[in-house]
Scaffold this motif. Sequence first.
Motif, PDB file in Angstrom:
ATOM      1  N   ALA A   1       5.645  10.050  -7.842  1.00 29.38           N
ATOM      2  CA  ALA A   1       4.969   8.909  -7.419  1.00 29.38           C
ATOM      3  C   ALA A   1       4.210   8.998  -6.186  1.00 29.38           C
ATOM      4  O   ALA A   1       3.405   8.343  -5.770  1.00 29.38           O
ATOM      5  CB  ALA A   1       5.740   7.769  -7.484  1.00 29.38           C
TER       6      ALA A   1
ATOM      7  N   VAL B   1       8.571  -0.414 -10.738  1.00 28.80           N
ATOM      8  CA  VAL B   1       7.100   0.151 -11.124  1.00 28.80           C
ATOM      9  C   VAL B   1       7.347   1.647 -11.302  1.00 28.80           C
ATOM     10  O   VAL B   1       6.812   2.363 -12.474  1.00 28.80           O
ATOM     11  CB  VAL B   1       6.230  -0.205 -10.286  1.00 28.80           C
ATOM     12  CG1 VAL B   1       4.735   0.477 -10.640  1.00 28.80           C
ATOM     13  CG2 VAL B   1       5.775  -1.829 -10.343  1.00 28.80           C
ATOM     14  N   VAL B   2       7.931   2.189 -10.471  1.00 24.15           N
ATOM     15  CA  VAL B   2       7.976   3.937 -10.343  1.00 24.15           C
ATOM     16  C   VAL B   2       8.868   4.203 -11.448  1.00 24.15           C
ATOM     17  O   VAL B   2       8.493   5.151 -12.151  1.00 24.15           O
ATOM     18  CB  VAL B   2       8.657   4.145  -8.974  1.00 24.15           C
ATOM     19  CG1 VAL B   2       9.081   5.750  -9.081  1.00 24.15           C
ATOM     20  CG2 VAL B   2       7.439   4.157  -7.904  1.00 24.15           C
TER      21      VAL B   2
ATOM     22  N   GLY C   1       6.907   3.477 -15.008  1.00 20.90           N
ATOM     23  CA  GLY C   1       5.774   4.544 -14.907  1.00 20.90           C
ATOM     24  C   GLY C   1       6.356   5.763 -15.317  1.00 20.90           C
ATOM     25  O   GLY C   1       5.841   6.641 -16.193  1.00 20.90           O
TER      26      GLY C   1
ATOM     27  N   GLY D   1       0.118   4.906 -10.811  1.00 23.41           N
ATOM     28  CA  GLY D   1       1.206   4.330 -11.617  1.00 23.41           C
ATOM     29  C   GLY D   1       1.480   3.076 -10.914  1.00 23.41           C
ATOM     30  O   GLY D   1       1.696   1.961 -11.341  1.00 23.41           O
ATOM     31  N   VAL D   2       1.949   3.456  -9.606  1.00 24.53           N
ATOM     32  CA  VAL D   2       2.092   2.402  -8.643  1.00 24.53           C
ATOM     33  C   VAL D   2       0.873   1.152  -8.343  1.00 24.53           C
ATOM     34  O   VAL D   2       1.458   0.143  -8.392  1.00 24.53           O
ATOM     35  CB  VAL D   2       2.617   2.837  -7.129  1.00 24.53           C
ATOM     36  CG1 VAL D   2       3.137   1.626  -6.582  1.00 24.53           C
ATOM     37  CG2 VAL D   2       4.071   3.775  -7.581  1.00 24.53           C
TER      38      VAL D   2
ATOM     39  N   GLY E   1       1.071  -0.744 -11.240  1.00 23.24           N
ATOM     40  CA  GLY E   1       2.066  -1.588 -11.371  1.00 23.24           C
ATOM     41  C   GLY E   1       2.027  -2.813 -10.408  1.00 23.24           C
ATOM     42  O   GLY E   1       2.234  -4.168 -10.852  1.00 23.24           O
TER      43      GLY E   1
ATOM     44  N   GLY F   1       0.738   6.834 -17.621  1.00 19.85           N
ATOM     45  CA  GLY F   1       1.490   6.265 -16.357  1.00 19.85           C
ATOM     46  C   GLY F   1       0.546   4.983 -15.818  1.00 19.85           C
ATOM     47  O   GLY F   1       1.442   4.199 -15.234  1.00 19.85           O
TER      48      GLY F   1
ATOM     49  N   GLY G   1       3.104   1.702 -15.805  1.00 19.11           N
ATOM     50  CA  GLY G   1       3.380   1.298 -14.566  1.00 19.11           C
ATOM     51  C   GLY G   1       2.732  -0.342 -14.610  1.00 19.11           C
ATOM     52  O   GLY G   1       3.261  -1.133 -13.664  1.00 19.11           O
TER      53      GLY G   1
END
Length: 208
Positions: free
Chosen positions: A69, A107-108, A111, A130-131, A134, A180, A184
């Motif tokens: 990430a 989230v990390v 995802g 992805g973050v 999220g 992702g 996420g």
Amino acid sequence: MSDHRTTGHTTGRGATGSARALTAGLLMAGWVALLWVLEGIDQATGNALDTYGISPRETAELRDVVPAAFLHSGWEHLASNTVPLLVLGFIAALAGPRRFAAVVLTVVLAGGLGVWLTAPAHTITLGASGVVFGLLGYLLVRGFVDRRPWDVLIGIGVAVVYGSLLWGVLPTDSGVSWQGHLFGLLGGIAAAFFFRRPRRGPDHLVTV
């Protein structure tokens, strides 16, 4: 004898708000600076850091769920994530660094594990998008979960500015990890429920 009603409000609210904004700004500036430094190292070493991306369904690759990430496949990839990460991260971090860290970790992990489980074979997935998704999901639903009108308005504003990103959860580009993005986003929504603020009870009467 006099009496007063305590409401939980403090006289330093403005100062506290400024301090939170400063903390959130420094946190996100430091995070983004780290991403750019890492990409500089990656470029200088012939993309050596890309090996820390996620290769799906390989047990040893589970250790790369977190570092993936923080890495990108080039300057253009990093630049595309920088502004939304700064903006959405700053807004989310205003709630406090501890809650923010818990949300980002959720989230990390969501995802990264989603990518590990569902990405096509023989691919390597990395990047902070992805973050970004999220944080987007988290901010969209946080106000409704916490039942805070101000956060609902913030979520609506975020939807107006960044809502079009949601198309990124669809498999429209083979070179982009929609997995992702999707996981996420789901991780951010879940984090809004996991770390919702406890509801404050009614004001109580104190006599002196």
